[in-house]
Write a protein that holds these residues in place. Structure first.
Motif, PDB file in Angstrom:
ATOM      1  N   ASP A   6       0.849  -1.085  -0.084  1.00  0.00           N
ATOM      2  CA  ASP A   6      -0.025   0.099   0.078  1.00  0.00           C
ATOM      3  C   ASP A   6       0.650   1.198  -0.063  1.00  0.00           C
ATOM      4  O   ASP A   6       1.913   1.344   0.602  1.00  0.00           O
ATOM      5  CB  ASP A   6      -0.843   0.040   1.232  1.00  0.00           C
ATOM      6  CG  ASP A   6      -1.739  -0.985   1.296  1.00  0.00           C
ATOM      7  OD1 ASP A   6      -2.249  -1.516   0.198  1.00  0.00           O
ATOM      8  OD2 ASP A   6      -2.315  -1.510   2.270  1.00  0.00           O
ATOM      9  N   ARG A   8       0.417   4.365   1.204  1.00  0.00           N
ATOM     10  CA  ARG A   8       0.051   5.046   2.320  1.00  0.00           C
ATOM     11  C   ARG A   8       0.698   4.378   3.503  1.00  0.00           C
ATOM     12  O   ARG A   8      -0.229   3.536   4.104  1.00  0.00           O
ATOM     13  CB  ARG A   8      -1.052   5.667   2.352  1.00  0.00           C
ATOM     14  CG  ARG A   8      -1.289   6.678   1.241  1.00  0.00           C
ATOM     15  CD  ARG A   8      -2.802   7.370   1.370  1.00  0.00           C
ATOM     16  NE  ARG A   8      -3.076   7.826   2.813  1.00  0.00           N
ATOM     17  CZ  ARG A   8      -4.036   8.359   3.347  1.00  0.00           C
ATOM     18  NH1 ARG A   8      -5.003   8.404   2.368  1.00  0.00           N
ATOM     19  NH2 ARG A   8      -4.231   8.769   4.659  1.00  0.00           N
ATOM     20  N   MET A   9       1.858   4.388   4.078  1.00  0.00           N
ATOM     21  CA  MET A   9       2.233   3.882   5.240  1.00  0.00           C
ATOM     22  C   MET A   9       1.893   4.745   6.546  1.00  0.00           C
ATOM     23  O   MET A   9       2.049   5.823   6.479  1.00  0.00           O
ATOM     24  CB  MET A   9       3.782   3.782   5.114  1.00  0.00           C
ATOM     25  CG  MET A   9       4.067   2.543   4.101  1.00  0.00           C
ATOM     26  SD  MET A   9       6.045   2.203   3.822  1.00  0.00           S
ATOM     27  CE  MET A   9       6.013   1.821   2.305  1.00  0.00           C
ATOM     28  N   HIS A  10       1.937   4.020   7.679  1.00  0.00           N
ATOM     29  CA  HIS A  10       1.637   4.767   8.808  1.00  0.00           C
ATOM     30  C   HIS A  10       3.051   4.887   9.636  1.00  0.00           C
ATOM     31  O   HIS A  10       3.520   4.040  10.024  1.00  0.00           O
ATOM     32  CB  HIS A  10       0.697   3.867   9.724  1.00  0.00           C
ATOM     33  CG  HIS A  10      -0.675   3.728   8.832  1.00  0.00           C
ATOM     34  ND1 HIS A  10      -1.740   4.565   8.528  1.00  0.00           N
ATOM     35  CD2 HIS A  10      -1.123   2.416   8.297  1.00  0.00           C
ATOM     36  CE1 HIS A  10      -2.558   4.241   8.007  1.00  0.00           C
ATOM     37  NE2 HIS A  10      -2.105   2.986   7.618  1.00  0.00           N
ATOM     38  N   VAL A  11       3.267   6.233  10.156  1.00  0.00           N
ATOM     39  CA  VAL A  11       4.380   6.202  10.949  1.00  0.00           C
ATOM     40  C   VAL A  11       4.080   6.517  12.449  1.00  0.00           C
ATOM     41  O   VAL A  11       3.102   7.413  12.494  1.00  0.00           O
ATOM     42  CB  VAL A  11       5.135   7.608  10.232  1.00  0.00           C
ATOM     43  CG1 VAL A  11       6.568   7.557  10.994  1.00  0.00           C
ATOM     44  CG2 VAL A  11       5.540   7.114   8.859  1.00  0.00           C
ATOM     45  N   MET A  12       4.751   5.893  13.238  1.00  0.00           N
ATOM     46  CA  MET A  12       4.534   6.080  14.821  1.00  0.00           C
ATOM     47  C   MET A  12       6.034   6.432  15.293  1.00  0.00           C
ATOM     48  O   MET A  12       6.594   5.224  15.587  1.00  0.00           O
ATOM     49  CB  MET A  12       3.835   4.936  15.356  1.00  0.00           C
ATOM     50  CG  MET A  12       2.437   4.839  14.821  1.00  0.00           C
ATOM     51  SD  MET A  12       1.640   3.190  14.985  1.00  0.00           S
ATOM     52  CE  MET A  12       2.594   2.319  14.204  1.00  0.00           C
ATOM     53  N   VAL A  16       7.292   1.927  11.877  1.00  0.00           N
ATOM     54  CA  VAL A  16       6.461   2.330  10.375  1.00  0.00           C
ATOM     55  C   VAL A  16       5.622   0.814  10.100  1.00  0.00           C
ATOM     56  O   VAL A  16       6.155  -0.212  10.269  1.00  0.00           O
ATOM     57  CB  VAL A  16       7.375   2.084   9.090  1.00  0.00           C
ATOM     58  CG1 VAL A  16       6.466   2.507   7.938  1.00  0.00           C
ATOM     59  CG2 VAL A  16       8.300   3.560   9.366  1.00  0.00           C
ATOM     60  N   MET A  17       4.243   1.261  10.058  1.00  0.00           N
ATOM     61  CA  MET A  17       3.448  -0.088   9.538  1.00  0.00           C
ATOM     62  C   MET A  17       3.224   0.015   8.176  1.00  0.00           C
ATOM     63  O   MET A  17       2.844   0.855   7.592  1.00  0.00           O
ATOM     64  CB  MET A  17       2.143   0.321  10.158  1.00  0.00           C
ATOM     65  CG  MET A  17       1.071  -1.110  10.274  1.00  0.00           C
ATOM     66  SD  MET A  17      -0.609  -0.893  11.357  1.00  0.00           S
ATOM     67  CE  MET A  17       0.388  -0.775  13.183  1.00  0.00           C
ATOM     68  N   SER A  19       1.372  -2.209   4.834  1.00  0.00           N
ATOM     69  CA  SER A  19       0.460  -3.249   4.793  1.00  0.00           C
ATOM     70  C   SER A  19       0.342  -3.229   3.160  1.00  0.00           C
ATOM     71  O   SER A  19       0.922  -2.580   2.380  1.00  0.00           O
ATOM     72  CB  SER A  19      -0.817  -2.774   5.309  1.00  0.00           C
ATOM     73  OG  SER A  19      -1.261  -1.493   4.799  1.00  0.00           O
ATOM     74  N   THR A  73      -0.019  -7.109   7.337  1.00  0.00           N
ATOM     75  CA  THR A  73       0.400  -6.028   7.954  1.00  0.00           C
ATOM     76  C   THR A  73       1.840  -6.264   8.682  1.00  0.00           C
ATOM     77  O   THR A  73       1.814  -7.139   9.462  1.00  0.00           O
ATOM     78  CB  THR A  73      -0.522  -5.234   8.897  1.00  0.00           C
ATOM     79  OG1 THR A  73      -1.995  -5.317   8.263  1.00  0.00           O
ATOM     80  CG2 THR A  73      -0.219  -4.001   9.458  1.00  0.00           C
TER      81      THR A  73
END
Length: 78
Positions: A6, A8-12, A16-17, A19, A73
């Motif tokens: 995907d 658009r990755m999620h950053v915290m 990094v997440m 999926s 994920t």
């Protein structure tokens, strides 16, 4: 290999997440372009099919069992 990440990755913080989807022909795939280390991975097979289980080897995801396509994920370090 037919793996789709995907866009658009999620950053915290420093995590990094990632999926995406995989096909039943994938036995192993690498996320080295996105992560320096994988901490956790979750595999979800297509509806009505037994779920795959996965192992982690550095930045590689190893499909241990299951022959169905599905979604994954992964949570890891940048």
């Amino acid at each position: 290999m037919a793996i789709t990440i995907d866009s658009r990755m999620h950053v915290m913080g420093d995590l990094v997440m990632v999926s995406g989807t995989y096909t039943d022909e994938d036995a192993t795939f690498s996320l080295a372009d996105h992560l320096s280390e994988i901490l956790s991975v979750t595999m979800n097979a297509a509806t009505g099919v037994a779920a795959a289980s996965a192992g982690i080897d550095g930045t590689n995801i190893l499909l241990v069992c299951g022959s169905a396509a599905g979604k994954f994920t992964a949570l890891g370090k940048r």
